[in-house]
Scaffold this motif. Sequence first.
Motif, mmCIF file in Angstrom:
data_model
loop_
_atom_site.group_PDB
_atom_site.id
_atom_site.type_symbol
_atom_site.label_atom_id
_atom_site.label_comp_id
_atom_site.label_asym_id
_atom_site.label_seq_id
_atom_site.Cartn_x
_atom_site.Cartn_y
_atom_site.Cartn_z
ATOM 1 N N UNK A 161 0.768 -1.177 -0.011
ATOM 2 C CA UNK A 161 -0.030 -0.059 0.080
ATOM 3 C C UNK A 161 0.746 1.300 -0.178
ATOM 4 N N UNK A 162 2.027 1.449 0.665
ATOM 5 C CA UNK A 162 2.649 2.573 0.812
ATOM 6 C C UNK A 162 3.953 2.564 -0.018
ATOM 7 N N UNK A 163 4.452 1.384 -0.587
ATOM 8 C CA UNK A 163 5.528 1.546 -1.579
ATOM 9 C C UNK A 163 5.379 1.150 -2.898
ATOM 10 N N UNK A 164 4.596 0.039 -3.328
ATOM 11 C CA UNK A 164 4.584 -0.332 -4.536
ATOM 12 C C UNK A 164 3.210 0.233 -4.954
ATOM 13 N N UNK A 165 2.630 1.077 -4.564
ATOM 14 C CA UNK A 165 1.438 2.114 -4.960
ATOM 15 C C UNK A 165 2.037 3.382 -4.972
ATOM 16 N N UNK A 166 3.376 3.521 -4.566
ATOM 17 C CA UNK A 166 3.695 4.959 -4.526
ATOM 18 C C UNK A 166 4.658 5.179 -5.783
ATOM 19 N N UNK A 167 4.227 6.282 -6.765
ATOM 20 C CA UNK A 167 4.884 6.503 -7.817
ATOM 21 C C UNK A 167 6.345 6.943 -7.846
ATOM 22 N N UNK A 168 6.833 7.433 -6.860
ATOM 23 C CA UNK A 168 8.137 8.049 -6.661
ATOM 24 C C UNK A 168 9.064 6.838 -6.320
ATOM 25 N N UNK A 169 8.332 5.797 -5.400
ATOM 26 C CA UNK A 169 9.157 4.616 -4.993
ATOM 27 C C UNK A 169 9.196 3.732 -6.356
ATOM 28 N N UNK A 170 8.257 3.686 -6.973
ATOM 29 C CA UNK A 170 8.129 2.923 -8.557
ATOM 30 C C UNK A 170 9.235 3.440 -9.484
ATOM 31 N N UNK A 171 9.254 4.710 -9.324
ATOM 32 C CA UNK A 171 10.322 5.133 -10.538
ATOM 33 C C UNK A 171 11.705 4.866 -9.795
ATOM 34 N N UNK A 172 12.047 4.970 -8.548
ATOM 35 C CA UNK A 172 13.168 4.966 -8.199
ATOM 36 C C UNK A 172 13.662 3.141 -8.254
ATOM 37 N N UNK A 173 12.538 2.374 -8.185
ATOM 38 C CA UNK A 173 12.799 0.980 -8.213
ATOM 39 C C UNK A 173 13.124 0.573 -9.631
ATOM 40 N N UNK A 174 12.560 1.235 -10.703
ATOM 41 C CA UNK A 174 12.744 0.808 -12.093
ATOM 42 C C UNK A 174 14.346 1.666 -12.492
ATOM 43 N N UNK A 175 14.581 2.660 -11.765
ATOM 44 C CA UNK A 175 16.055 3.113 -12.039
ATOM 45 C C UNK A 175 16.740 2.364 -11.594
ATOM 46 N N UNK A 176 16.689 1.866 -10.459
ATOM 47 C CA UNK A 176 18.012 0.668 -9.690
ATOM 48 C C UNK A 176 17.755 -0.541 -10.642
#
Length: 613
Positions: A161-176
């Motif tokens: 709910x608080x990470x995998x649905x957070x747009x900024x976190x997902x952008x960081x995830x795919x950058x990594x």
Amino acid sequence: MKKSSYLSERVYDAIPSEINMESLEYWKKILKEEGLQYVKKNHLEYFFGFINNCAFSSHEKSQPRNFVKLSLNKKAFRHEGEKMVFGAFYDPFVQEANRQLREIVIQRRYINESILFDFQQFLFNSLNNLCIRTLIYEMHICGQEGVLRGNESEQYQYYIDHFLKDKQYLNDLFSLYPVLERRINEIIQNAIDIYKEVIERIEKDADVLMKKFNITEKGFVVNHLSTDFSDSHKKGRRVFCVEFVSGDKILYKPRSLQNEIKLQEITNYFYRICNLGSYEYSILDKEMYGWCEIVIQRDCKSIEELSRYYQRIGIILFINYLLEGGDIHFENLIACNEYPVIIDAETFIGNIEENNGKSAAEKVASLLRKSVLYSGILPFYSWNNAGDTGINMSAISGEEGQKFPIKIPFIINPKSVNMRVVYDYPVSKGNHNLAMLKGRFIQPSEFADKIIQGFESAYLGAMENTETLLRIIQQYGELEVRYLIRNTQQYAIVLSSSYHPELLVDGGARNLFFYSLANGNLQNQRSRSLIEYEIEDLLSGDIPYFYFRGSKKNIYTWDGREVKDFFSKLALQQIEENIQNLSYKNLEQQTQYIKITFNMENAGTRKIKNKRL
């Protein structure tokens, strides 16, 4: 620098004067000696550039659509994927793909929108196979940092709910993990493309399909289009089960079915000369693809029917011996009443080259490869590392509940912050290869005499009809016959391993990892020349696929690229020699192999090893 690019898509600016020894030692452990030497010999610039983290320019093929970016721009998340682990992460991608496929489906006359459910399930599973380890790893990091709240299951949901649905976190995830983003886009695009291809072919062939498979026009509306039971080849293509509103089902295969047609013809030819009834299932070949009836397992009703079943097994055994066919394991044969039916004829004929090794072991291996034992029909056992148990994968007696000798990943503690991947031996599932007598399975060894009777009658019939057989096999010259360099399990394991988080950070690492295939035994030393093509398929998420033609020495990639003079002899020439060399002495020798196989089976020694596995 695009870290999602693979080594073949890079041009390194310069070769360094010094080597990063720590990185070199790391890759030595992964590639081992043969793999390392292969890379240094063939890709020295790529290798040194990569391990020293040098600057490079890339020419990565761009995807027509970036589904990740399209999905991240959506404001709302739906909940279709909540039932599966990390389903909420996949759901935006699946819904965007579903929207695009629906635009195609609603324009079609014979396709029901209900097939979109099958498409979504297929896509959820495909994405899960790719992403699951990375998501578990990143969730563990959040847990170790103390940013997740609640008990074990609540922390998992908190991460959703608080990470995998957070747009900024997902952008960081795919950058990594840029390779993760690349593969998500490729998987979705391939899924749309293959569903679209099958749908178009259903529409195009509708009239002939109705006629061939006796389906009324009213009932000819596709209700389900599922594909969860076959390997991926040729940019994600695979076998589909097509189910109509009438209840009828047929199979779609993304290759010519001429092999299956020719196998049926020669099998029925031998049934006739051995005074046994013939059997055919409906096949519609369309050159680049085909449709066929689904063969149903049915019990024998009497001991006489079961006896004739095993006579036919003996005949099929001879046909495969004569044509050097292989890969007839427990998934490729259906016991349909008194008829054994081979349902996958990709390896209909073979081209087994003699091993010129000098050691006793090499000579024995070469002899067995050219024997009646090669096809996989008779009982054989593949051993695990401990050497104390084995799995019988044979067509006639491979049963469910056996432990495979190779460990594969499993998820434990699902939907918990303690979820993790463990490796264990999988258990074989139930197939439809066992001949049953009114619900009871009787060991094939009880019918060894019937198998030998069928084998001998086919062998003697061939000796009496050599000219006819020589004419028949000329039809096989242009068939596309799959050539197996390695077993599918080995490919599947290395492909799964390539989705480890460390290998999704940089496409160069994932690319380099596949050169571990340069280690180990191959069917043919010339197979080493195909490693680059194998890696190309694996990078695309496919099981590598090669084929040959009986009238040529060349081998081909799935898309027709040619490797000249791969074989030292034409397959047709080899089969002609097999026909001309039939003799009473050889018949006795092959019959003896069959007897020994069943004697060892009865003694419980399980000493027959098939080194192709």
